[in-house]
Design an enzyme around this catalytic site. Structure first.
Site, PDB file in Angstrom:
ATOM      1  N   LYS A   1       0.819  -1.214   0.000  1.00  0.00           N
ATOM      2  CA  LYS A   1       0.000   0.000   0.000  1.00  0.00           C
ATOM      3  C   LYS A   1       0.862   1.278   0.000  1.00  0.00           C
ATOM      4  O   LYS A   1       2.072   1.214   0.210  1.00  0.00           O
ATOM      5  CB  LYS A   1      -0.972  -0.031   1.190  1.00  0.00           C
ATOM      6  CG  LYS A   1      -1.915  -1.250   1.156  1.00  0.00           C
ATOM      7  CD  LYS A   1      -2.952  -1.170   0.055  1.00  0.00           C
ATOM      8  CE  LYS A   1      -3.586  -2.494  -0.317  1.00  0.00           C
ATOM      9  NZ  LYS A   1      -4.498  -3.080   0.642  1.00  0.00           N
TER      10      LYS A   1
HETATM   11  C1  LIG Z   1      -5.488  -4.280   0.923  1.00  0.00           C
HETATM   12  C2  LIG Z   1      -6.952  -4.071   1.006  1.00  0.00           C
HETATM   13  C3  LIG Z   1      -7.689  -4.380   2.151  1.00  0.00           C
HETATM   14  C4  LIG Z   1      -7.108  -5.153   3.297  1.00  0.00           C
HETATM   15  O1  LIG Z   1      -6.090  -4.501   3.939  1.00  0.00           O
HETATM   16  P1  LIG Z   1      -5.270  -5.277   5.078  1.00  0.00           P
HETATM   17  O2  LIG Z   1      -4.535  -4.201   5.765  1.00  0.00           O
HETATM   18  O3  LIG Z   1      -4.394  -6.266   4.377  1.00  0.00           O
HETATM   19  O4  LIG Z   1      -6.292  -5.940   5.951  1.00  0.00           O
HETATM   20  C5  LIG Z   1      -9.008  -4.030   2.202  1.00  0.00           C
HETATM   21  N1  LIG Z   1      -9.619  -3.431   1.167  1.00  0.00           N
HETATM   22  C6  LIG Z   1      -8.960  -3.152   0.033  1.00  0.00           C
HETATM   23  C7  LIG Z   1      -9.683  -2.463  -1.082  1.00  0.00           C
HETATM   24  C8  LIG Z   1      -7.613  -3.486  -0.091  1.00  0.00           C
HETATM   25  O5  LIG Z   1      -6.971  -3.248  -1.245  1.00  0.00           O
END
Ligand SMILES: *Cc1c(COP(=O)(O)O)cnc(C)c1O
Length: 408
Positions: A188
């Site tokens: 991210k």
């Molecule tokens: C990555 C992601 C999540 C989950 O995030 P985590 O921190 O891994 O739980 C949720 N929603 C979207 C749209 C994502 O891309």
């Protein structure tokens, strides 16, 4: 085909600052949730302009704890988008509520009109996802929420750095949402390896989430320690184990100092893609933010498949052969077997149609200009080799005209 080195789809941006901060934390004697997590929360809260921020071990946890703290459970419905990661839907399922899917708009975000059509007396909340970092049409969603007395919890996993209008998501005085959930997963825009954050402007909701996120205990270990050894605590409800460690927060604090630079670089790289691909009629560029700032977590390109002699899947094989890492965001929720079993199979024709012609290209601050040019070159070359040429179109037209004339 290409002798140039492989361009990975994603690489985290970790510098010496993050490494030093983790080592210092390891030497400090305090590894779990403590002073560094408190500082990370304070700085994140200040960055976004939200009133409260609670650091958690994932975005999934943030979504789940927000929904539970809002009292959502069995018998309730929560409306979300088919173009999301599975955990958005799981956060709803694990409260006992039923996920309901609405279709997307041309931008790939939740379409307020489709949402309106799926609201029932059991609907309790809306869960929009800012796909790729492009802000959703929040005004229209907030209007629906007001009219039907619904909560709004935003999945901002892609959207650290996104602005809606002139503010960060969840900003006090600008946002009408109850909670905004962020992800600091390895890929991210801001990463702690694994991690998340939930922001809110409602004090009682913040306190309930904080309690639920750490077993339902009224005071965490750091607070007891800070009070010089008071051992007493009470468990108020059966909560979860969702806290973020100081090792992770140490990384997050450093990443937060760099996030605006990261975002600027992402916008610059996305701009290069936009300029190059908007000149190619067989490609459809992702929309820019009309209201606010796109955080460009992902660059999702769409093929005009009627103008190409190649489909999305074959296009991706060709990109891989040219050493370009790719991904698809996302396989729509209704296409996964588990949700069909759970009855989550609302018709989402626009999401499905978009999915069949879209894919994500590499986009991260560490990418060099030369790498971006290589990606652009590869995409352009594949289009050139597979376009339905003017000659082919003319030949087809002539053939059908001839067939018509001959009465076939
Ligand atoms: C990555 C992601 C999540 C989950 O995030 P985590 O921190 O891994 O739980 C949720 N929603 C979207 C749209 C994502 O891309």
């Amino acid at each position: 085909m290409s002798k140039s080195p492989y361009i990975p789809f994603n690489l985290p941006e970790i510098g010496e600052e993050e490494i030093t901060a983790v080592v210092e934390t390891m030497r400090s004697g305090w590894l779990t949730t403590g002073a560094r997590t408190a500082a990370f929360e304070t700085n994140f809260q200040a960055y976004t302009g939200a009133k409260y921020a609670l650091a958690l071990n994932s975005c999934t946890a943030a979504l789940h704890v927000a929904l539970v703290a809002l009292g959502i459970g069995p018998g309730d419905e929560v409306i979300t988008t088919p173009l999301t990661f599975c955990s958005t839907v799981h956060a709803i399922v694990h409260t006992g509520a039923s996920p309901v899917l609405a279709d997307v708009d041309d931008a790939g975000n939740l379409d307020p009109e489709s949402v309106a059509a799926r609201i029932t007396p059991r609907t309790k909340a809306l869960l929009p996802v800012h796909l790729a970092g492009l802000p959703c049409r929040m005004d229209e969603l907030w209007e629906l929420a007001r009219r039907h007395r619904l909560f709004v919890v935003e999945d901002a996993a892609h959207a650290v750095g996104t602005h809606y209008r002139r503010h960060h998501l969840g900003a006090e005085g600008a946002s009408q949402s109850d909670a905004v959930a962020y992800s600091f997963y390895a890929t991210k825009n801001l990463t702690t390896g694994e991690g998340g954050m939930v922001t809110t402007n409602r004090e009682e909701l913040f306190l309930r989430m904080k309690c639920l996120a750490l077993h339902g205990i009224n005071r965490d270990a750091w607070n007891r320690y800070a009070e010089k050894g008071s051992w007493f605590y009470q468990v108020l409800e059966p909560g979860f184990k969702y806290n973020l460690s100081d090792l992770q927060s140490a990384i997050g604090l450093q990443q937060l100092r760099k996030i605006e630079r990261f975002t600027e670089r992402r916008r610059e790289l996305a701009g290069r893609y936009q300029r190059a691909f908007s000149a190619i009629p067989e490609l459809e560029c992702p929309p820019e933010a009309s209201e606010g700032r796109h955080a460009w977590h992902l660059y999702i390109l769409r093929l005009r498949v009627d103008q190409l002699r190649i489909g999305r899947d074959a296009f991706l094989v060709e990109l891989r052969e040219r050493g370009i890492g790719i991904s698809v965001h996302f396989i729509p929720v209704p296409l996964h077997p588990v949700y069909q079993d759970l009855g989550v199979s609302y018709p989402c024709p626009r999401a499905i149609a978009m999915y069949e012609r879209m894919f994500s290209l590499p986009l991260y601050p560490a990418m060099t200009d030369e790498q971006v040019e290589r990606v652009i070159f590869a995409v352009s070359e594949i289009v050139r080799e597979h376009r339905v040429s003017v000659g082919a179109v003319v030949a087809t037209a002539q053939a059908s005209a001839a067939a018509l004339a001959s009465g076939q």
